[in-house]
Design an enzyme around this catalytic site. Sequence first.
Site, PDB file in Angstrom:
ATOM      1  N   ARG A 153       2.623  -2.370  -7.852  1.00 14.17           N
ATOM      2  CA  ARG A 153       3.592  -1.348  -7.465  1.00 14.17           C
ATOM      3  C   ARG A 153       4.751  -1.943  -6.674  1.00 14.17           C
ATOM      4  NH1 ARG A 153      -1.230  -0.621  -4.619  1.00 14.17           N
ATOM      5  NH2 ARG A 153      -1.138  -0.370  -2.344  1.00 14.17           N
ATOM      6  N   HIS A 181       4.564  -2.491   1.462  1.00 18.93           N
ATOM      7  CA  HIS A 181       3.833  -1.227   1.515  1.00 18.93           C
ATOM      8  C   HIS A 181       4.051  -0.532   2.850  1.00 18.93           C
ATOM      9  CE1 HIS A 181       1.753  -2.796  -2.073  1.00 18.93           C
ATOM     10  NE2 HIS A 181       1.839  -3.941  -1.429  1.00 18.93           N
ATOM     11  N   ARG A 183       9.935  -0.414   0.884  1.00 19.05           N
ATOM     12  CA  ARG A 183       8.645   0.082   0.396  1.00 19.05           C
ATOM     13  C   ARG A 183       8.724   0.377  -1.099  1.00 19.05           C
ATOM     14  NH1 ARG A 183       5.419   5.722   1.751  1.00 19.05           N
ATOM     15  NH2 ARG A 183       3.484   5.119   0.684  1.00 19.05           N
ATOM     16  N   HIS A 184       7.616   0.157  -1.780  1.00 18.62           N
ATOM     17  CA  HIS A 184       7.527   0.405  -3.229  1.00 18.62           C
ATOM     18  C   HIS A 184       7.737   1.887  -3.561  1.00 18.62           C
ATOM     19  CE1 HIS A 184       3.624   2.399  -2.861  1.00 18.62           C
ATOM     20  NE2 HIS A 184       3.308   1.457  -1.991  1.00 18.62           N
ATOM     21  N   GLU A 199      -0.854  -4.389   1.123  1.00 19.16           N
ATOM     22  CA  GLU A 199      -1.132  -3.271   2.019  1.00 19.16           C
ATOM     23  C   GLU A 199      -2.397  -3.538   2.833  1.00 19.16           C
ATOM     24  OE1 GLU A 199      -0.404  -1.057   4.019  1.00 19.16           O
ATOM     25  OE2 GLU A 199       0.174   0.663   2.775  1.00 19.16           O
TER      26      GLU A 199
END
Length: 198
Positions: free
Chosen positions: A59, A150, A9-10, A83
């Site tokens: 991101r 995400h 995940r970012h 996302e």
Amino acid sequence: MTRTVVFWRHGQTDYNLAGRFQGQSDIPLNAVGADQAARAAADLAELGPDLIVSSDLVRAAATADALASRVGLSVGRDARLRETSFGDWEGLTRDEITQSWPDELHTWLSGADTRPPGGETRTESAHRVAAAITDIVTGSDAEVTVIVAHGAVLRGAAEELLEMTGTGRLAVLGNCGHGEFGFTGDRWVLRHWGTPPL
């Protein structure tokens, strides 16, 4: 041969910090998120990735680039890894959403597979991302693949690939958290979820 696939995940954004629904809004990492990405990249580099693919949202892309620069790879971008679309809820906090959509938010928070106004259901986004990850992994001979995306969709895709019933069986990864799978060619095996020591 069993291959390794990392779901990453970012890092943190200002929307994460404020508790705002990000969805497909293109929000950059904040300073904390950039630092998280750099520190996590140093750890993930130890796995020796030979393929990195990220969502095209900035991101996730910036998080992936932190790892790519350490291991000398370029990053593939795939819009299918974005996302969940939260439609009209994007940019809003739960309190703000409650003002206009109290019943819809309550239903969504209960775990129901419902669609935010103008957005996607959990199942739709999970299927989109699971299909993208399967395409990426089966279309490559990489031994270690890192997928950068995400929180909601990584959880949903993981649950689909593991053939879990229902949603919300796994926790959402924290910012820059990761999980690791083994992929045999026809079966996904969860090795760990939530950034244990490498």
